[in-house]
Design a protein around this motif. Structure first.
Motif, PDB file in Angstrom:
ATOM      1  N   PRO C 119       0.941  -1.096   0.036  1.00 52.92           N
ATOM      2  CA  PRO C 119       0.126   0.190  -0.056  1.00 52.92           C
ATOM      3  C   PRO C 119       0.808   1.224  -0.087  1.00 52.92           C
ATOM      4  O   PRO C 119       1.867   1.176   0.478  1.00 52.92           O
ATOM      5  N   ARG C 120       0.325   2.239  -0.490  1.00 57.24           N
ATOM      6  CA  ARG C 120       0.983   3.645  -0.408  1.00 57.24           C
ATOM      7  C   ARG C 120       0.065   4.667  -0.394  1.00 57.24           C
ATOM      8  O   ARG C 120      -1.071   4.370  -0.753  1.00 57.24           O
ATOM      9  N   PRO C 121       0.422   5.800   0.106  1.00 53.59           N
ATOM     10  CA  PRO C 121      -0.371   6.865   0.416  1.00 53.59           C
ATOM     11  C   PRO C 121      -0.953   7.477  -0.999  1.00 53.59           C
ATOM     12  O   PRO C 121      -0.289   7.245  -2.354  1.00 53.59           O
ATOM     13  N   GLU C 122      -2.196   7.956  -1.208  1.00 54.97           N
ATOM     14  CA  GLU C 122      -3.160   8.408  -2.323  1.00 54.97           C
ATOM     15  C   GLU C 122      -1.899   9.048  -3.121  1.00 54.97           C
ATOM     16  O   GLU C 122      -1.687   9.027  -4.268  1.00 54.97           O
ATOM     17  N   TRP C 123      -1.627  10.156  -2.527  1.00 55.08           N
ATOM     18  CA  TRP C 123      -0.934  11.430  -3.225  1.00 55.08           C
ATOM     19  C   TRP C 123       0.276  11.053  -3.688  1.00 55.08           C
ATOM     20  O   TRP C 123       0.985  11.530  -4.776  1.00 55.08           O
ATOM     21  N   ALA C 124       1.036   9.769  -3.239  1.00 60.14           N
ATOM     22  CA  ALA C 124       2.504   9.316  -3.611  1.00 60.14           C
ATOM     23  C   ALA C 124       2.333   8.965  -5.198  1.00 60.14           C
ATOM     24  O   ALA C 124       3.228   8.868  -5.892  1.00 60.14           O
ATOM     25  N   SER C 125       1.002   8.506  -5.824  1.00 62.48           N
ATOM     26  CA  SER C 125       1.037   8.297  -6.912  1.00 62.48           C
ATOM     27  C   SER C 125       0.780   9.463  -8.129  1.00 62.48           C
ATOM     28  O   SER C 125       0.846   8.973  -9.191  1.00 62.48           O
ATOM     29  N   HIS C 126       0.684  10.560  -7.455  1.00 61.54           N
ATOM     30  CA  HIS C 126       0.612  11.619  -8.407  1.00 61.54           C
ATOM     31  C   HIS C 126       1.993  12.106  -8.895  1.00 61.54           C
ATOM     32  O   HIS C 126       2.833  11.592  -8.437  1.00 61.54           O
ATOM     33  N   VAL C 127       2.063  13.154  -9.759  1.00 63.26           N
ATOM     34  CA  VAL C 127       3.266  13.932 -10.292  1.00 63.26           C
ATOM     35  C   VAL C 127       3.255  15.209 -10.097  1.00 63.26           C
ATOM     36  O   VAL C 127       2.181  15.826 -10.031  1.00 63.26           O
ATOM     37  N   THR C 128       4.400  15.734  -9.778  1.00 67.54           N
ATOM     38  CA  THR C 128       4.660  17.149  -9.830  1.00 67.54           C
ATOM     39  C   THR C 128       5.364  17.712 -10.939  1.00 67.54           C
ATOM     40  O   THR C 128       6.328  17.144 -11.233  1.00 67.54           O
ATOM     41  N   GLY C 129       5.215  19.004 -11.569  1.00 68.00           N
ATOM     42  CA  GLY C 129       6.211  19.492 -12.519  1.00 68.00           C
ATOM     43  C   GLY C 129       7.311  20.130 -11.785  1.00 68.00           C
ATOM     44  O   GLY C 129       7.023  21.030 -11.096  1.00 68.00           O
ATOM     45  N   VAL C 130       8.595  19.843 -12.199  1.00 65.37           N
ATOM     46  CA  VAL C 130       9.642  20.485 -11.877  1.00 65.37           C
ATOM     47  C   VAL C 130      10.414  20.896 -12.777  1.00 65.37           C
ATOM     48  O   VAL C 130      11.101  19.861 -13.256  1.00 65.37           O
ATOM     49  N   LEU C 131      10.584  22.250 -13.100  1.00 64.69           N
ATOM     50  CA  LEU C 131      11.731  22.651 -14.225  1.00 64.69           C
ATOM     51  C   LEU C 131      11.187  21.804 -15.345  1.00 64.69           C
ATOM     52  O   LEU C 131      12.106  21.370 -16.229  1.00 64.69           O
ATOM     53  N   GLY C 132       9.897  21.814 -15.808  1.00 66.73           N
ATOM     54  CA  GLY C 132       9.415  20.948 -16.902  1.00 66.73           C
ATOM     55  C   GLY C 132       9.442  19.552 -16.777  1.00 66.73           C
ATOM     56  O   GLY C 132       9.047  18.911 -17.816  1.00 66.73           O
ATOM     57  N   ALA C 133       9.972  18.807 -15.780  1.00 63.81           N
ATOM     58  CA  ALA C 133       9.905  17.287 -15.791  1.00 63.81           C
ATOM     59  C   ALA C 133       8.732  16.966 -14.968  1.00 63.81           C
ATOM     60  O   ALA C 133       8.326  17.721 -14.111  1.00 63.81           O
ATOM     61  N   GLN C 134       7.856  15.833 -15.334  1.00 64.00           N
ATOM     62  CA  GLN C 134       6.937  15.280 -14.773  1.00 64.00           C
ATOM     63  C   GLN C 134       7.537  14.201 -13.664  1.00 64.00           C
ATOM     64  O   GLN C 134       7.989  13.281 -14.058  1.00 64.00           O
ATOM     65  N   VAL C 135       7.601  14.838 -12.371  1.00 64.63           N
ATOM     66  CA  VAL C 135       8.467  13.877 -11.449  1.00 64.63           C
ATOM     67  C   VAL C 135       7.194  13.357 -10.447  1.00 64.63           C
ATOM     68  O   VAL C 135       6.168  13.869  -9.907  1.00 64.63           O
ATOM     69  N   PRO C 136       7.109  11.850 -10.344  1.00 67.10           N
ATOM     70  CA  PRO C 136       6.317  11.255  -9.395  1.00 67.10           C
ATOM     71  C   PRO C 136       6.518  11.629  -7.981  1.00 67.10           C
ATOM     72  O   PRO C 136       7.877  11.806  -7.524  1.00 67.10           O
TER      73      PRO C 136
END
Lengths: 234, 339, 288
Positions: C119-136
């Motif tokens: 199991p993992r927290p829900e939000w850990a499966s999202h991605v965030t944009g950092v300097l143009g990169a989509q980082v999980p």
């Protein structure tokens, strides 16, 4: 005050790697003053101290205040007032002076007044790493760590080794003061220091006690000093 | 008297395939059935591997965690040369063993710059590269996680087919004899005494004027060659190479074998290897029938090992030495009848 | 650019796991002189207890129980198995090897050899944009946890009495004893801390790889060993720096080189470090 010895060592033997380092060492430490443990290099002086402290496996008997202590863990003995200043000073080089002292505190009210009176320099160097101190300053830290707590016997191993003459005198002065309060078993090569401090002397040779008696008597006998210690006045 | 016991055991082991004796409980089929012979062959190979490892561990006091690398080099080396390049068995085996020794010289010269626990960690890391490489299947050479089955066309006819299992058994026995002769020759040679001297006190040997580094390197290279030889025979006996022979688990198993048998003794590691391999295979087969964790061979062997470290220091060999005085004492008891 | 950012953060995420495992190993080795092969088992215990408890307790409490179970396993290992073999270091290593083999086999018999979905927290499966990169986001979870642990561990070592004893003990155990301190209590403590950190690594690793299997600890352990050797035995800061170096090297070489080349390059780095300063490795660094 009773003249019952504070420490009675009887038949103390240590075997390391198949060879006998100590072969039945027997002597007493007087309840006051300095007892000097003398002998040539490799005679077994440091081994004797470490065996008393339980740092080496040993056989025989060591009675401290009348109780057998051989085989008891080192830290228990130290908590019972058997303090140790080792040959290489055992200062923690990566810790600061203050941390070295703090580590040694065993009682709620450690005697910093005494330490700062004897070694005013340590107060000003509290935040300095002990590894960057001079040999003499490190020796002060090592002795100060012991003096923070009430002790019943001090084991001090070659406190003046490798120090400049002025520092040797300073260390000897401190030890003379300490010896006024607590008995000391002192391993020392510098015979001038021994003459100044010691009342009794024990000489070990090849793992056995070769001579016991008053320190002055030994030092006044030039022939004995030469044959037992390999040094002396010419 | 006892000097002839190993020889008698060897003769018995060599003659075993002619016996149709059935030992229920210990083996599934009669002694000369192919299944039993293969199980015994694997045991003999592990006896040889454990004794070779003990050259480092018990004799030289080098706690290597990377011995599996050289076993894998032997197994995969011979398998690749035969199955991919169509070499004949004997040249393939010879080249593989020499190459493993060369690899050991190279890696050992780096690893031996450290000592004690750091040496263990470094050898572990080197061996892990081997494990990773084998699993990645570079250029389709190793077959990845599936392993690489031996192409039987490249083997001598006498080593192919179920009816010839007996020859593999004799081959494994011969390997064990060779490894034993080499290790015991080292024990008797000045090299062996120097090694144990190094283990006990490095300074003493340095004083005599020998370079501890060179002597240890020699031991590492020799042990690697024996490991590769064992790896070659292992690949022949089980019909190929699999990533398991490259894994750190195998090295750990060798340590367990050496300690269970008695590290540094003449026969300890050998006996430990045979016993371990037997238990490992038997327990795996009995697995389903045993309750709970007892069905996991490694649970049983790991627990036995921990208990042995505490209660039987010196392993089987130590146990034997401890029982002997007792036996001699009883033998000397005067018999009232005789008196 | 975005690839570099993603590789950097992924490499640091991996480094976070290495650091959590290596710092405990390093302290245990530096203080008690024990090369602990059972460290991988502590990791698996943490992961499995969390996996088992999550449906009953919810994920946050399950994580706490996993860490606590791993810490308890570490402390028990020291008390029951290591302590009686006082000063016999080779035997101590052997016992941890046996414990590791038996422990992993025990986990396998209870929960099977196959990987389980972690199991993992829900939000850990999202991605965030950092300097143009989509980082999980799981990368940030790993990095954040490791940074917190690093800060907490350094503060503990610097400002507490036990931290002082541990730092002194890494330098000179015998002298700590000669000051009247029972250094064995500190041994138990570092085993518990090491266990807790390894358990946390197991849990975070489970969330990162989204699965857990009995042997998972062992493969991570080998890279943690490399980190310990490069970083200096007994040094927490050294472990952190070496972990970052190893994690980044591995990620970048694996991406730009052939598959598996990253793992090989890490071992090559180890060899280079050994050749450049062989004495520095065998000698102990000062903790913190």
């Amino acid at each position: 005050m009773s003249r019952e010895p504070v420490l009675r060592v009887a038949g103390l033997s240590v075997r390391l790697g198949g060879s006998h380092i100590l072969q039945g060492v027997t002597f007493d430490v007087a309840p006051a003053g300095v007892t000097a443990l003398l002998g040539r290099n490799g005679a077994g002086k440091t081994t004797t101290l470490r065996a008393i402290l339980g740092e080496l496996p040993a056989t025989g008997s060591v009675a401290y205040d009348g109780r057998e202590i051989l085989g008891r863990p080192t830290h228990r003995l130290v908590r019972d007032g058997l303090a140790y200043v080792p040959e290489d000073r055992g200062v923690f080089a990566g810790l600061t002076v203050a941390e070295n002292l703090r580590l040694a505190e065993r009682v709620p009210d450690p005697d910093y007044a005494l330490v700062h009176e004897l070694f005013p320099e340590l107060a000003t160097r509290a935040g300095q790493r002990a590894g960057t101190l001079s040999g003499g300053q490190q020796q002060m830290v090592a002795i100060a760590r012991v003096l923070l707590n009430p002790n019943r016997l001090l084991l001090v191993d070659e406190p003046t080794k490798g120090l400049a003459p002025a520092v040797v005198t300073a260390v000897a002065t401190v030890l003379a003061r300490v010896a006024g309060r607590v008995p000391v078993l002192l391993v020392e090569q510098n015979l001038a220091v021994v003459r100044r401090l010691a009342t009794d002397a024990v000489v070990v040779e090849a793992g056995r006690v070769a001579w016991r008696g008053a320190a002055g008597e030994l030092l006044d006998d030039g022939e004995a000093t030469r044959s037992l210690l390999g040094v002396g006045r010419h | 008297m006892t000097r002839f016991v190993p020889l008698a055991l060897l003769v018995a082991a060599a003659a075993l395939p002619w016996s149709t004796l059935d030992v229920p409980g210990l083996f599934d089929g009669p002694l000369n059935s192919p299944g039993t012979l293969q199980l015994l062959a694997v045991c003999l190979v592990f006896g040889a591997l454990a004794l070779g490892y003990d050259l480092l561990f018990g004799r030289a006091g080098l706690l290597s965690f990377g011995h599996a690398l050289y076993i894998a080099a032997g197994a995969y080396g011979v398998d690749i040369l035969i199955s991919h390049y169509g070499w004949a068995l004997w040249p393939a085996a010879a080249v593989t063993v020499l190459a493993a020794a060369g690899l050991a010289a190279l890696l050992g010269s780096v690893a031996l710059r450290t000592s004690g626990i750091a040496f263990s960690m470094v050898t572990l890391a080197f061996a892990e590269v081997g494990h990773i490489l084998v699993n990645r299947d570079p250029g389709g050479l190793t077959g990845g996680e599936e392993g690489l089955p031996m192409r039987t066309a490249g083997l001598p006819d006498a080593l192919v087919g179920v009816t010839n299992t007996v020859n593999l058994y004799w081959l494994a026995l011969a390997t064990l004899v060779v490894v034993t002769l080499v290790v015991h020759a080292v024990d008797r040679a000045p090299l062996g005494r120097t090694l144990t001297g190094l283990r006990d006190d490095e300074r003493r040997v340095a004083v005599v004027g020998l370079s501890p580094y060179k002597i240890k390197l020699l031991a590492v290279v020799l042990a690697a060659a024996l490991a590769a030889l064992g790896g070659v025979v292992h690949a022949l006996v089980v019909g190929g190479a699999s990533p398991h022979v490259a894994s750190s688990d195998l090295t750990l198993a060798l340590i367990v074998m050496a300690v269970l048998g008695g590290a540094g003794t003449r026969w300890g590691a050998l006996a430990g290897g045979i016993l371990y391999a037997y238990l490992d295979q038997r327990l795996a087969r009995l697995g389903g029938r045993l309750p709970g964790p007892l069905g996991e061979p490694l649970f049983v062997l790991g627990t036995l090992f921990v208990l042995a470290v505490y209660f039987v220091p010196g392993g089987l060999a130590g146990l034997r030495a401890r029982l002997r005085p007792a036996r001699d004492a009883t033998a000397r008891e005067p018999h009232p009848e005789a008196a | 650019m975005s690839t570099v950012v993603l590789l950097t953060l992924t490499g640091l995420g991996l480094a976070a796991l290495y650091f959590l495992i290596a710092s405990g190993l390093s302290l245990v080795f530096g203080l008690a002189g024990v090369l602990n092969f059972a460290h991988g088992l502590f990791l698996s215990v943490g992961a499995y207890v969390t996996w088992w408890a999550a449906p009953h307790l919810g994920l946050p409490l399950a994580v706490v129980s996993g860490v606590a179970a791993a810490a308890a396993t570490g402390a028990l290992t020291e008390l029951v198995l290591i302590r009686p073999l006082y000063t016999r270091h080779t035997e101590q290593v052997l016992v941890t090897v046996g414990l590791s083999l038996a422990g992993v086999a025990l986990l396998q018999s209870v929960w099977g050899a196959d990987a389980r979905v972690f199991p993992r927290p829900e939000w850990a499966s999202h991605v965030t944009g950092v300097l143009g990169a989509q980082v999980p986001d799981d990368r940030f979870l790993l990095i954040g946890a490791a940074v917190l642990v690093l800060v907490a561990l350094l503060a503990f070592l610097r400002f507490t009495r036990y931290g002082l004893v541990i730092r002194a003990g890494v330098e000179n155990r015998a002298m700590v004893r000669a000051l009247g301190i029972d250094v064995r209590t500190a041994f138990t403590l570092v085993f518990a801390i090491g266990g807790a950190l390894a358990g946390l690594a197991g849990i975070l690793g489970g969330m990162y790889f989204t699965s857990v299997s009995p042997g998972q600890g062992v493969s991570l352990l080998i890279f943690a060993f490399i980190v310990v050797v490069i970083g200096g035995l007994g040094s927490v800061t050294g472990s952190a720096v070496a972990a970052a170096g190893v994690g980044l090297l591995q990620q970048f070489v694996n991406y730009y080189g052939a598959a598996g080349a990253g793992d090989v390059s890490v071992v090559a780095l180890l060899a280079v470090v050994l050749l450049l300063r062989p004495a520095g490795i065998a000698g102990k660094a000062v903790a913190a």
